[in-house]
Write an enzyme that holds these catalytic residues in place. Sequence first.
Site, PDB file in Angstrom:
ATOM      1  N   LYS A 155       0.824  -1.211   0.000  1.00  0.00           N
ATOM      2  CA  LYS A 155       0.000   0.000   0.000  1.00  0.00           C
ATOM      3  C   LYS A 155       0.863   1.269   0.000  1.00  0.00           C
ATOM      4  CE  LYS A 155      -4.206  -1.876   2.029  1.00  0.00           C
ATOM      5  NZ  LYS A 155      -5.002  -2.089   3.228  1.00  0.00           N
ATOM      6  N   LYS A 205      -4.009  -8.573 -10.090  1.00  0.00           N
ATOM      7  CA  LYS A 205      -5.093  -8.854  -9.147  1.00  0.00           C
ATOM      8  C   LYS A 205      -6.170  -7.767  -9.283  1.00  0.00           C
ATOM      9  CE  LYS A 205      -6.106  -7.753  -4.625  1.00  0.00           C
ATOM     10  NZ  LYS A 205      -6.176  -7.581  -3.236  1.00  0.00           N
ATOM     11  N   LYS A 254      -9.645  -2.358  -6.223  1.00  0.00           N
ATOM     12  CA  LYS A 254     -10.074  -0.964  -6.330  1.00  0.00           C
ATOM     13  C   LYS A 254      -8.890  -0.066  -6.621  1.00  0.00           C
ATOM     14  CE  LYS A 254     -12.019  -1.982  -2.520  1.00  0.00           C
ATOM     15  NZ  LYS A 254     -12.754  -2.325  -1.323  1.00  0.00           N
TER      16      LYS A 254
HETATM   17  P1  ADP Z   1      -9.402  -4.238  -2.794  1.00  0.00           P
HETATM   18  O1  ADP Z   1      -8.106  -4.921  -3.146  1.00  0.00           O
HETATM   19  O2  ADP Z   1     -10.215  -3.973  -4.004  1.00  0.00           O
HETATM   20  O3  ADP Z   1      -9.190  -2.994  -1.940  1.00  0.00           O
HETATM   21  P2  ADP Z   1     -10.250  -5.436  -0.330  1.00  0.00           P
HETATM   22  O4  ADP Z   1      -8.828  -5.412   0.147  1.00  0.00           O
HETATM   23  O5  ADP Z   1     -11.225  -4.482   0.271  1.00  0.00           O
HETATM   24  O6  ADP Z   1     -10.243  -5.261  -1.907  1.00  0.00           O
HETATM   25  O7  ADP Z   1     -10.787  -6.918  -0.185  1.00  0.00           O
HETATM   26  C1  ADP Z   1     -11.990  -7.345   0.414  1.00  0.00           C
HETATM   27  C2  ADP Z   1     -12.044  -8.862   0.374  1.00  0.00           C
HETATM   28  O8  ADP Z   1     -12.093  -9.306  -0.986  1.00  0.00           O
HETATM   29  C3  ADP Z   1     -10.828  -9.550   1.000  1.00  0.00           C
HETATM   30  O9  ADP Z   1     -11.205 -10.740   1.675  1.00  0.00           O
HETATM   31  C4  ADP Z   1      -9.963  -9.846  -0.191  1.00  0.00           C
HETATM   32  O10 ADP Z   1      -9.097 -10.946   0.040  1.00  0.00           O
HETATM   33  C5  ADP Z   1     -10.986 -10.163  -1.267  1.00  0.00           C
HETATM   34  N1  ADP Z   1     -10.450  -9.811  -2.588  1.00  0.00           N
HETATM   35  C6  ADP Z   1     -10.156  -8.563  -3.026  1.00  0.00           C
HETATM   36  N2  ADP Z   1      -9.673  -8.597  -4.284  1.00  0.00           N
HETATM   37  C7  ADP Z   1      -9.657  -9.895  -4.647  1.00  0.00           C
HETATM   38  C8  ADP Z   1      -9.275 -10.585  -5.844  1.00  0.00           C
HETATM   39  N3  ADP Z   1      -8.832  -9.938  -6.908  1.00  0.00           N
HETATM   40  N4  ADP Z   1      -9.400 -11.927  -5.869  1.00  0.00           N
HETATM   41  C9  ADP Z   1      -9.886 -12.588  -4.801  1.00  0.00           C
HETATM   42  N5  ADP Z   1     -10.257 -12.010  -3.637  1.00  0.00           N
HETATM   43  C10 ADP Z   1     -10.158 -10.676  -3.558  1.00  0.00           C
END
Ligand code: ADP
Length: 336
Positions: A110, A189, A192
């Site tokens: 991050k 991956k 957001k």
């Molecule tokens: P982002 O990366 O979009 O900020 P978050 O960190 O808020 O997403 O993730 C929320 C949940 O969704 C977590 O349990 C995370 O492991 C899962 N998650 C987020 N992105 C993915 C992805 N590309 N593939 C699988 N799981 C994901």
Amino acid sequence: MRILSGVQPSGALHLGNYFGAIQQHIELQHQGTALYFIADYHALTTVQNAADLRQNVREVALAYLALGLDPKGPIFFRQSDVPEVTELAWLLSTVTGIGLLERAHSYKEKTARGIKPSVGLFTYPVLMAADILIYRSNLVPVGRDQVQHIEMAQDMAEYFNNTYGRQVFTRPEYRLTSTPNVPGLDGQKMSKSYGNTIGIFDEGKELKKKVMSIVTDSKGMEEPKDPASCNVFTLYSLFATEDEKRAMAERYRGGSYGYGHAKQALLAKIEACFAPAREKRQQLLKDLSFVEDVLGSNAARAREIARQTLASAREACGLISQHGGAGNSNRSPSEK
Ligand code: ADP
Ligand code: TRP
């Protein structure tokens, strides 16, 4: 068995969130006691505008209810309605070495992306451990990027229990879906923060534009293609049956099947899969007080569990418990 998970209200939820986390939250909602919360304290590490935060929290609540969360099933609440977790995070931070946090991939990733390296971002895993441990959770369903955080919560539970010689905390285990790594439009991956997402509630032109922009190699229409290395195929596989996957893989290998065709098939799948949820969301939007009531009434249930665990933790480290005497009940007769 206690099942617990949280999702940050940091932007529109996407297919990665759904297939990595939310889908299994819904699947597990009636097994044991499930607690799901909207991690608004955590979101403050990146969302620092009050109106945006409130809007995001509302969107996550709407999304879960629209996607099938039973309002009378799991304890579904806002993290900040249980402020006891922040106190537990402090207690855990005093038994946790800095070295553990310095190894966190998520912090490094991050800050490398330009997110401000605040103290809160650095200690994010401690608050997350408090979330997990305060509800004495056994199982934490998450996507792969959260595994290290759960392992840290295991370590912190052990540090605390060992330091104070009491089994105050239960060891949590993580649980992954069969699709813990959903790729985004560009093949990284889906996240957001990479701006490469397909939103669960995207529709119409916006959805089509995104699907059509999925990056592929430059093989021409007639050439045979490799499904295993194609993002479009990977995303299609999330929605398709085994037979449908096999059929599409054969078309890829056979040639005369362009990426445009595969994208159209993916688009149709996404539209069909989330159509009922989109409709449900529209209905819920007309009854926002219902959504608020679900969160509000569940907060009290979550808080009751949290207070009991916090009282035991305070008691274990010698703080006088002011939480309704639950801590006192853990004292041996000779200590009273
Ligand atoms: P982002 O990366 O979009 O900020 P978050 O960190 O808020 O997403 O993730 C929320 C949940 O969704 C977590 O349990 C995370 O492991 C899962 N998650 C987020 N992105 C993915 C992805 N590309 N593939 C699988 N799981 C994901
Ligand atoms: N860090 C998680 C995420 O970004 C959200 C979260 C906060 C969480 N506390 C948690 C997940 C406790 C599981 C358990 O997705």
